[in-house]
Design a protein around this motif. Structure first.
Motif, short mmCIF file in Angstrom:
data_model
loop_
_atom_site.label_atom_id
_atom_site.label_comp_id
_atom_site.label_asym_id
_atom_site.label_seq_id
_atom_site.Cartn_x
_atom_site.Cartn_y
_atom_site.Cartn_z
N GLY A 192 0.80 -1.22 0.00
CA GLY A 192 0.00 0.00 0.00
C GLY A 192 0.83 1.27 0.00
N ARG A 193 0.26 2.32 -0.56
CA ARG A 193 0.97 3.58 -0.70
C ARG A 193 1.21 4.27 0.64
N GLU A 194 0.35 4.01 1.62
CA GLU A 194 0.54 4.66 2.91
C GLU A 194 1.87 4.26 3.53
N LEU A 195 2.22 2.99 3.41
CA LEU A 195 3.49 2.53 3.95
C LEU A 195 4.65 3.14 3.17
N SER A 196 4.55 3.15 1.86
CA SER A 196 5.60 3.75 1.02
C SER A 196 5.79 5.23 1.37
N ALA A 197 4.68 5.95 1.54
CA ALA A 197 4.76 7.37 1.89
C ALA A 197 5.39 7.56 3.27
N GLY A 198 5.05 6.68 4.20
CA GLY A 198 5.62 6.77 5.54
C GLY A 198 7.13 6.58 5.53
N ILE A 199 7.60 5.67 4.70
CA ILE A 199 9.05 5.43 4.59
C ILE A 199 9.75 6.66 4.03
N SER A 200 9.17 7.26 2.98
CA SER A 200 9.80 8.44 2.38
C SER A 200 9.83 9.60 3.38
N GLU A 201 8.82 9.71 4.22
CA GLU A 201 8.82 10.76 5.25
C GLU A 201 9.93 10.51 6.27
N MET A 202 10.12 9.27 6.67
CA MET A 202 11.17 8.96 7.63
C MET A 202 12.56 9.26 7.07
N PHE A 203 12.71 9.10 5.76
CA PHE A 203 14.01 9.36 5.12
C PHE A 203 14.13 10.80 4.63
N ILE A 204 13.12 11.63 4.97
CA ILE A 204 13.09 13.04 4.53
C ILE A 204 13.30 13.09 3.01
N TYR A 205 12.57 12.21 2.34
CA TYR A 205 12.69 12.07 0.89
C TYR A 205 11.49 12.76 0.27
N GLU A 206 11.73 13.89 -0.36
CA GLU A 206 10.65 14.79 -0.73
C GLU A 206 9.69 14.20 -1.75
N ARG A 207 10.22 13.51 -2.73
CA ARG A 207 9.34 12.98 -3.78
C ARG A 207 9.81 11.61 -4.21
N VAL A 208 8.90 10.65 -4.19
CA VAL A 208 9.22 9.32 -4.69
C VAL A 208 9.10 9.35 -6.21
N ARG A 209 10.21 9.09 -6.86
CA ARG A 209 10.21 9.10 -8.33
C ARG A 209 9.62 7.80 -8.85
N ASN A 210 9.05 7.86 -10.05
CA ASN A 210 8.42 6.66 -10.60
C ASN A 210 9.12 6.20 -11.87
#
Length: 380
Positions: A192-210
């Motif tokens: 799910g995207r919620e988990l992916s978004a949570g990980i990017s927030e923890m890594f201070i990763y502004e945008r997940v590239r596709n």
């Protein structure tokens, strides 16, 4: 990738089962940043979920330590011949993959393919998969330094300049931090995207590239030093995106005729000068759409488009989605808007007492005191 392959339904995962187990095969001179970019999202997925979703082992050919490209020596968890219940195998390459891949690597990877593992790579690891004949007719990413040599060595591999490529049961990422984006996309698909978004927030990763984001391949790498006039013209284009320079004027700047200019672009860049200029402007527009709060009207203006409708038309024709959808996160390629990567899933036998302990378990135990532990509820 054919249309049938790209739109095939994704296999449903048994998310209540055992953790998915990954084996990271480390080649000599692998790049440490790519390995970390691939493993860290898995660690954080476990932490945020509060349970072991993923388990991983580092492997080498003989189980002995191997040196990364920065000189650090890494002691693996096991030899690649250790019997492990793997679902994924990820080859980690780096400097000189042509000299790092052995016949034993090739035979082992072929055996993993016969057991229906998901096969992937980071940095130049796709060279090993290609040498084993496991990337023929698959879309594949590799670090831009190896694009030309890999295309020559393996003509049946469908090479792209994308940061990463996911094609059926193959997933390949270029170097640096690109494996982080690939893993976040894979985790989002699995849990799910919620988990992916949570990980990017923890890594201070502004945008997940596709999968649409491309490597910026330096033009000097493509052309070498043999075409200084062409390099100069492209530099002029890149410096004048807001107020595009007429082609005749560009030709005059470097003292060539317009016809010569067009021949140079067709021969070395496989497109017309106007098409290349448009690509530069649209690529810049895409960056601004994703990374700034500028309005679409403002972006059209700063990228040299005379009207917003004309900009929207050009953008949709080039990227397959209108600018508004891109900003809202609907930037999938046409024909794939609602499809997920069609992975092959194979659950191995339960882990046995003979298997080496995975660092994932210790990392998860250490994370139990973190405030983010089990902070993302997985509704599966």
């Amino acid at each position: 990738m054919t249309a049938d392959q790209s739109n095939a339904p994704a296999a449903k995962l048994d998310r209540s089962g055992e953790p998915q187990t990954l084996g990271f095969l480390l080649l000599d001179n692998f790049t440490l940043i790519s390995l970390a970019s691939a493993i860290e999202p898995l660690r954080m997925a476990n932490q945020l979920a509060g349970r072991e979703l993923y388990r991983w082992y580092t492997l080498t050919q003989d189980g002995l330590p191997v040196r990364a490209s920065d000189g650090l020596q890494v002691t693996p968890d096991a030899s690649m011949h250790t019997p492990l219940s793997l679902e994924w195998v990820v080859v980690c390459g780096g400097v000189g993959p042509q000299h790092s891949v052995t016949r034993e690597h090739v035979r082992w990877l072929q055996s993993q393919s016969r057991q229906l593992r998901r096969l992937g790579s980071v940095c130049t690891g796709s060279w090993a998969l290609a040498k084993a004949g496991l990337l023929d007719y698959y879309e594949t990413s590799i670090h831009w330094e190896c694009l030309a040599s890999m295309q020559e060595a393996f003509p049946n591999v469908i090479l792209t300049t994308y940061l990463f490529s996911i094609d059926r049961d193959r997933f390949t990422a270029s170097g640096g931090t690109a494996p982080l984006d690939m893993m976040l996309n894979l985790i989002g698909h699995d849990h799910g995207r919620e988990l992916s978004a949570g990980i990017s927030e923890m890594f201070i990763y502004e945008r997940v590239r596709n999968e649409q984001d491309q490597q910026r391949v330096p033009l000097k790498h493509v052309l070498g030093t043999t075409q200084p006039k062409l390099l100069e013209i492209v530099a002029l284009m890149e410096s004048n995106l807001e107020e595009p320079i007429e082609l005749d004027e560009l030709a005059n700047y470097v003292n060539v005729s317009r016809r010569q200019l067009e021949r140079l672009f067709q021969r070395y860049l496989l497109c017309s000068p106007s098409r290349y200029y448009l690509k530069l402007r649209l690529t810049r527009a895409r960056q601004l759409l994703k990374q700034t709060p500028l309005s679409i009207i403002e972006i059209a203006s700063v990228c040299g488009f005379v009207s917003t409708p004309h900009f929207s038309k050009c953008y949709r024709e080039y990227f397959g989605v209108p600018p508004r959808n891109e900003r809202l996160g609907g930037g999938e390629r046409q024909g794939q808007q609602n499809s997920s990567p069609p992975f092959v899933q194979r659950w191995g036998d339960q882990s046995s007492a003979n298997e080496p302990s995975s660092g994932a378990q210790q990392a998860l135990a250490n994370a139990q005191g973190e405030p983010t532990f089990a902070s993302v509820l997985l509704l599966k």
